[in-house]
Design a protein around this motif. Structure first.
Motif, mmCIF file in Angstrom:
data_model
loop_
_atom_site.group_PDB
_atom_site.id
_atom_site.type_symbol
_atom_site.label_atom_id
_atom_site.label_comp_id
_atom_site.label_asym_id
_atom_site.label_seq_id
_atom_site.Cartn_x
_atom_site.Cartn_y
_atom_site.Cartn_z
ATOM 1 N N PHE A 183 22.972 -1.362 -53.321
ATOM 2 C CA PHE A 183 22.280 -2.563 -53.794
ATOM 3 C C PHE A 183 23.267 -3.648 -54.203
ATOM 4 C CE2 PHE A 183 18.436 0.177 -55.177
ATOM 5 C CZ PHE A 183 17.759 -0.105 -53.996
ATOM 6 N N LEU A 184 24.323 -3.268 -54.896
ATOM 7 C CA LEU A 184 25.285 -4.255 -55.372
ATOM 8 C C LEU A 184 26.143 -4.819 -54.245
ATOM 9 C CD1 LEU A 184 26.415 -2.583 -58.711
ATOM 10 C CD2 LEU A 184 24.965 -4.596 -58.439
ATOM 11 N N ASN A 185 26.424 -3.999 -53.236
ATOM 12 C CA ASN A 185 27.247 -4.468 -52.119
ATOM 13 C C ASN A 185 26.458 -5.259 -51.087
ATOM 14 O OD1 ASN A 185 29.972 -3.591 -52.622
ATOM 15 N ND2 ASN A 185 29.269 -1.483 -52.380
ATOM 16 N N LEU A 186 25.204 -4.855 -50.861
ATOM 17 C CA LEU A 186 24.425 -5.441 -49.770
ATOM 18 C C LEU A 186 23.187 -6.213 -50.215
ATOM 19 C CD1 LEU A 186 24.583 -2.355 -47.358
ATOM 20 C CD2 LEU A 186 26.050 -4.393 -47.346
ATOM 21 N N GLY A 187 22.759 -5.990 -51.432
ATOM 22 C CA GLY A 187 21.599 -6.716 -51.948
ATOM 23 C C GLY A 187 20.375 -5.836 -52.099
ATOM 24 N N PHE A 188 19.586 -6.116 -53.119
ATOM 25 C CA PHE A 188 18.377 -5.332 -53.391
ATOM 26 C C PHE A 188 17.340 -5.482 -52.286
ATOM 27 C CE2 PHE A 188 20.142 -5.657 -57.673
ATOM 28 C CZ PHE A 188 19.945 -4.368 -58.148
ATOM 29 N N LYS A 189 17.297 -6.636 -51.662
ATOM 30 C CA LYS A 189 16.281 -6.899 -50.642
ATOM 31 C C LYS A 189 16.589 -6.169 -49.332
ATOM 32 C CE LYS A 189 12.879 -9.042 -48.477
ATOM 33 N NZ LYS A 189 11.470 -8.651 -48.717
ATOM 34 N N SER A 190 17.849 -6.208 -48.905
ATOM 35 C CA SER A 190 18.162 -5.726 -47.561
ATOM 36 C C SER A 190 18.298 -4.210 -47.461
ATOM 37 C CB SER A 190 19.453 -6.389 -47.058
ATOM 38 O OG SER A 190 20.526 -6.091 -47.925
ATOM 39 N N VAL A 191 18.658 -3.544 -48.551
ATOM 40 C CA VAL A 191 18.860 -2.095 -48.503
ATOM 41 C C VAL A 191 17.516 -1.372 -48.489
ATOM 42 C CG1 VAL A 191 19.755 -0.093 -49.761
ATOM 43 C CG2 VAL A 191 21.085 -2.207 -49.656
ATOM 44 N N THR A 192 17.364 -0.445 -47.548
ATOM 45 C CA THR A 192 16.121 0.317 -47.429
ATOM 46 C C THR A 192 16.319 1.751 -47.925
ATOM 47 O OG1 THR A 192 16.628 1.127 -45.208
ATOM 48 C CG2 THR A 192 15.542 -1.035 -45.373
ATOM 49 N N LYS B 173 10.250 1.288 -57.777
ATOM 50 C CA LYS B 173 10.579 2.229 -58.853
ATOM 51 C C LYS B 173 12.050 2.629 -58.798
ATOM 52 C CE LYS B 173 5.945 4.121 -59.586
ATOM 53 N NZ LYS B 173 5.083 5.320 -59.536
ATOM 54 N N LEU B 174 12.583 2.747 -57.600
ATOM 55 C CA LEU B 174 14.004 3.064 -57.453
ATOM 56 C C LEU B 174 14.863 1.892 -57.928
ATOM 57 C CD1 LEU B 174 16.385 4.770 -56.559
ATOM 58 C CD2 LEU B 174 16.011 3.980 -54.214
ATOM 59 N N VAL B 175 14.465 0.677 -57.572
ATOM 60 C CA VAL B 175 15.199 -0.509 -58.022
ATOM 61 C C VAL B 175 15.220 -0.562 -59.545
ATOM 62 C CG1 VAL B 175 15.139 -3.035 -58.145
ATOM 63 C CG2 VAL B 175 14.854 -1.893 -55.939
ATOM 64 N N LYS B 176 14.066 -0.353 -60.165
ATOM 65 C CA LYS B 176 13.988 -0.392 -61.634
ATOM 66 C C LYS B 176 14.876 0.690 -62.258
ATOM 67 C CE LYS B 176 10.922 -0.249 -65.632
ATOM 68 N NZ LYS B 176 11.882 0.573 -66.384
ATOM 69 N N ALA B 177 14.800 1.896 -61.715
ATOM 70 C CA ALA B 177 15.602 2.999 -62.253
ATOM 71 C C ALA B 177 17.094 2.720 -62.069
ATOM 72 C CB ALA B 177 15.216 4.302 -61.565
ATOM 73 N N THR B 178 17.459 2.112 -60.943
ATOM 74 C CA THR B 178 18.865 1.782 -60.684
ATOM 75 C C THR B 178 19.355 0.722 -61.659
ATOM 76 O OG1 THR B 178 18.568 2.285 -58.328
ATOM 77 C CG2 THR B 178 20.499 1.003 -58.939
ATOM 78 N N VAL B 179 18.538 -0.292 -61.894
ATOM 79 C CA VAL B 179 18.903 -1.342 -62.848
ATOM 80 C C VAL B 179 19.044 -0.754 -64.253
ATOM 81 C CG1 VAL B 179 18.033 -3.411 -64.011
ATOM 82 C CG2 VAL B 179 17.947 -3.250 -61.516
ATOM 83 N N ASP B 180 18.119 0.118 -64.627
ATOM 84 C CA ASP B 180 18.199 0.770 -65.942
ATOM 85 C C ASP B 180 19.485 1.597 -66.055
ATOM 86 O OD1 ASP B 180 15.790 -0.315 -66.690
ATOM 87 O OD2 ASP B 180 14.613 1.494 -66.267
ATOM 88 N N TYR B 181 19.829 2.282 -64.981
ATOM 89 C CA TYR B 181 21.054 3.088 -64.947
ATOM 90 C C TYR B 181 22.286 2.200 -65.115
ATOM 91 C CZ TYR B 181 24.979 5.418 -62.584
ATOM 92 O OH TYR B 181 26.229 5.906 -62.250
ATOM 93 N N LEU B 182 22.333 1.077 -64.393
ATOM 94 C CA LEU B 182 23.476 0.175 -64.457
ATOM 95 C C LEU B 182 23.618 -0.457 -65.842
ATOM 96 C CD1 LEU B 182 23.194 -1.613 -60.994
ATOM 97 C CD2 LEU B 182 25.115 -0.204 -61.771
ATOM 98 N N ILE B 183 22.502 -0.905 -66.401
ATOM 99 C CA ILE B 183 22.574 -1.574 -67.702
ATOM 100 C C ILE B 183 22.982 -0.582 -68.787
ATOM 101 C CG2 ILE B 183 20.196 -1.319 -68.521
ATOM 102 C CD1 ILE B 183 22.195 -4.577 -68.591
#
Length: 205
Positions: A13-22, A46-56
């Motif tokens: 997500f951080l390298n390629l973007g939240f939108k483009s990664v499947t 839900k994966l995006v939210k969990a990933t953001v929570d993990y990063l923060i």
């Protein structure tokens, strides 16, 4: 497995973007089936939210650890910047912009958490800097900590600061110098000059 998914998803997500990664991209990188990912995260949101929570959470832990070292407050400011940019892969995919545009339900709670973390760290840094004589004693701490947060968000706006003109690293350096120059005492400015000169590339000397 769940944490492995989060780590790999965060990298993509951080390298390629939240939108483009499947989900397929994540499964392929991990050499697992997409079904395995869906067993832990039923939707990409839900994966995006969990990933953001993990990063923060990781950033919160890292910045708290940095703060506990009681570094020179000016040095600490730059170390905090370096740590956050390393964690966020220099924000080359404009992650916050993509979250705001495509996942607002994730972005706005994230911004509240970011504000909480930045406030805590900046206020502590300002208080220590006043005590050590690096920052002016009459600065309005609450106001400056909030302006700092607003500025950090503002420089991420690629319409105002286009990538081809302002790299993320350059923006952060400009912003931190602007921030510190306005609150430093003469002692603090001397420390800032020494720090900037020691980090200046050889071809700029």
């Amino acid at each position: 497995m769940k944490e492995d998914i989060l780590k790999n998803a965060a990298e993509l997500f951080l390298n390629l973007g939240f939108k483009s990664v499947t989900m397929d991209d994540i499964a392929q990188q991990m050499a697992i089936s997409k079904k395995t990912i869906y067993a832990h995260f039923s939707t990409k949101t839900k994966l995006v939210k969990a990933t953001v929570d993990y990063l923060i959470k990781e950033i919160d832990l890292g910045t708290t650890k940095l703060s506990s070292r009681n570094l020179n407050p000016i040095v600490e400011t730059y170390e905090m910047k370096k740590y956050a940019m390393d964690m966020l892969k220099n924000e080359k995919s404009s992650p916050q912009f993509q979250l705001k545009k495509y996942y607002p339900e994730v972005y706005y709670p994230l911004r509240e958490k970011q504000f909480e973390i930045v406030q805590r760290n900046v206020i502590k840094n300002l208080e220590r800097g006043i005590t050590s004589g690096h920052y002016k004693g009459d600065i309005p701490i609450s106001f400056i900590s909030r302006i700092y947060f607003v500025g950090m968000l503002g420089i991420k706006d690629k319409n105002l600061f286009p990538q081809e003109e302002y790299s993320n690293a350059k923006l952060m350096d400009y912003f931190l110098k602007y921030h510190l120059s306005s609150i430093c005492t003469e002692k603090g400015l001397n420390t800032l000059d020494e720090l900037l000169n020691s980090n200046k590339p050889a071809n700029e000397n």
